[in-house]
Write a protein that holds these residues in place. Sequence first.
Motif, PDB file in Angstrom:
ATOM      1  N   VAL A 136     -10.689  29.920 -10.838  1.00  0.00           N
ATOM      2  CA  VAL A 136     -11.893  30.158 -11.637  1.00  0.00           C
ATOM      3  C   VAL A 136     -12.838  28.974 -11.475  1.00  0.00           C
ATOM      4  O   VAL A 136     -12.372  27.826 -11.408  1.00  0.00           O
ATOM      5  CB  VAL A 136     -11.548  30.307 -13.148  1.00  0.00           C
ATOM      6  N   TRP A 137     -14.134  29.264 -11.384  1.00  0.00           N
ATOM      7  CA  TRP A 137     -15.100  28.166 -11.273  1.00  0.00           C
ATOM      8  C   TRP A 137     -16.283  28.389 -12.204  1.00  0.00           C
ATOM      9  O   TRP A 137     -16.554  29.515 -12.623  1.00  0.00           O
ATOM     10  CB  TRP A 137     -15.583  28.006  -9.826  1.00  0.00           C
ATOM     11  N   ARG A 138     -16.921  27.308 -12.554  1.00  0.00           N
ATOM     12  CA  ARG A 138     -18.137  27.307 -13.375  1.00  0.00           C
ATOM     13  C   ARG A 138     -19.104  26.332 -12.762  1.00  0.00           C
ATOM     14  O   ARG A 138     -18.686  25.259 -12.317  1.00  0.00           O
ATOM     15  CB  ARG A 138     -17.843  26.787 -14.782  1.00  0.00           C
TER      16      ARG A 138
ATOM     17  N   ASP B 154     -16.613  34.879 -19.975  1.00  0.00           N
ATOM     18  CA  ASP B 154     -17.953  35.401 -19.679  1.00  0.00           C
ATOM     19  C   ASP B 154     -18.150  35.744 -18.201  1.00  0.00           C
ATOM     20  O   ASP B 154     -19.241  35.699 -17.681  1.00  0.00           O
ATOM     21  CB  ASP B 154     -19.019  34.401 -20.144  1.00  0.00           C
ATOM     22  N   ILE B 155     -17.060  36.081 -17.549  1.00  0.00           N
ATOM     23  CA  ILE B 155     -17.169  36.435 -16.131  1.00  0.00           C
ATOM     24  C   ILE B 155     -17.173  37.959 -15.986  1.00  0.00           C
ATOM     25  O   ILE B 155     -16.277  38.632 -16.498  1.00  0.00           O
ATOM     26  CB  ILE B 155     -16.005  35.803 -15.331  1.00  0.00           C
ATOM     27  N   ASP B 156     -18.211  38.476 -15.316  1.00  0.00           N
ATOM     28  CA  ASP B 156     -18.351  39.938 -15.217  1.00  0.00           C
ATOM     29  C   ASP B 156     -17.318  40.536 -14.271  1.00  0.00           C
ATOM     30  O   ASP B 156     -16.553  41.410 -14.641  1.00  0.00           O
ATOM     31  CB  ASP B 156     -19.747  40.318 -14.689  1.00  0.00           C
ATOM     32  N   THR B 157     -17.320  40.052 -13.037  1.00  0.00           N
ATOM     33  CA  THR B 157     -16.401  40.630 -12.063  1.00  0.00           C
ATOM     34  C   THR B 157     -15.484  39.560 -11.499  1.00  0.00           C
ATOM     35  O   THR B 157     -15.957  38.523 -11.033  1.00  0.00           O
ATOM     36  CB  THR B 157     -17.150  41.219 -10.833  1.00  0.00           C
ATOM     37  N   VAL B 158     -14.225  39.844 -11.549  1.00  0.00           N
ATOM     38  CA  VAL B 158     -13.250  38.978 -10.877  1.00  0.00           C
ATOM     39  C   VAL B 158     -13.075  39.558  -9.473  1.00  0.00           C
ATOM     40  O   VAL B 158     -12.771  40.741  -9.311  1.00  0.00           O
ATOM     41  CB  VAL B 158     -11.914  38.964 -11.650  1.00  0.00           C
ATOM     42  N   ILE B 159     -13.326  38.727  -8.458  1.00  0.00           N
ATOM     43  CA  ILE B 159     -13.208  39.205  -7.075  1.00  0.00           C
ATOM     44  C   ILE B 159     -11.743  39.486  -6.770  1.00  0.00           C
ATOM     45  O   ILE B 159     -10.860  38.683  -7.108  1.00  0.00           O
ATOM     46  CB  ILE B 159     -13.775  38.156  -6.086  1.00  0.00           C
ATOM     47  N   ASP B 160     -11.491  40.624  -6.142  1.00  0.00           N
ATOM     48  CA  ASP B 160     -10.119  41.006  -5.778  1.00  0.00           C
ATOM     49  C   ASP B 160      -9.801  40.447  -4.393  1.00  0.00           C
ATOM     50  O   ASP B 160     -10.390  40.860  -3.400  1.00  0.00           O
ATOM     51  CB  ASP B 160     -10.019  42.539  -5.786  1.00  0.00           C
TER      52      ASP B 160
END
Length: 408
Positions: free
Chosen positions: A33-35, A55-61
Amino acid sequence: MKRHDHQHGAIAHVHLATLNGPDYGVIENGIIVWRNGHIVYVGNDRAAAEPYLQDIDTVIDGQGGWLTPALIDSHTHLVFAGNRAEEAEQRLRGASYADIAKAGGGILSSVRLTRNASEDALFAESLPRLQALLHDGVASVEIKSGYGLDCDSERKMLRVARRLGAETGMTVKTTYLAAHALPPEYAGRADDYIEAVCSWMPILQAEGLIDAVDVFCEGIGFSPSQSRRLFESARSLGLPVKAHADQLSDLGGAALVAEFSGLSADHVEYSSEDAVRRMATAGTVAVLLPGAFHVLRETQQPPIEAFRRHHVPMAVATDCNPGTAPLLSLRLAMALACTHFRLTPEEALRGATIHAARALGLHDRGTLAVGQRADFAVWDIRHPAELCYWLGGGLLRHLLLCGNDLNP
Ligand code: NIG
Ligand code: FE
């Protein structure tokens, strides 16, 4: 590639080669995870990651692939005009690199073409080469001057390098290599040329064009005492140094870089054990360039065992240039380092990430750890050794530059 803005983001369902610790620093079934473009969580504990995912919309698969730090190419000459395929043909018919250089070809033929090209033309010719590296996982790259050999033409090359970084979003570190070859107008006056190179240095530095200073320290390049003169100028301006050292003979170039606490000694096929010891003490990285070794059909191996024994970090780079290494894939350079120099695939990967970062004086990338830049490559592979196993092929699934996903 399209750019998607993901300053905050995450990738899951992926194995991580963090390069922290032995055996690639593997974390299986990990999440990262990054910000604001920097890593805030790396591990495989979903509950521990949860607060960072709010608050992350899409987690990349990651689709079960492997995520590594994005690759870093720590030695290139990719800004040049034209190419030298005809010289490659001459070499195959028996001429040596040094023969061609002595006859006014080699580096000087690229100098003629580069001097004559406009800045825009040079930019347009060089961009696809940088994009080729990008498409094979490179996010940060070093680009040298050295085909200009006068102040204006060196400036033109360095400006193009800066523009290439701005155009692609890649990090570009520029290296001033006016001491690459003796231009014809200085024939027989190499010391005078070095003085001129030293006099242009503060001008180009003031224009924000120089991150480091390099020299071709070799029989067909510049002598150790001329290299020393250049390094003294660089030091007085606070610029870090490096050298093309001990490529074709042992002139003591790598030891000289170490004496100036330089970033890296590059090529280093002929470096002595004593030089290796000095590099270890100075913290100088050995940049291995197996592409040039391969193209020139060299046989002298760099002292890999000595680098290991003395804990000198080994980087692997393309040396992308029109003469000795028309090489547009850092992964292929890694594979060549394994085949020709017997690096392990893990050493090659470290050489194209963490050790390459160190060779460029970059401390915020090259491993997967909290605080590091979100520069990642996601590969369609089942084991990290595949990065050095496939010669070519499109293994890259995602490349993230400071958290921005360039979807290849
Ligand atoms: O890294 N050795 C000198 N410089 C380059 C070759 C440049 C060229 O031939 O154009 C190198 O191999
Ligand atoms: Fe080079």
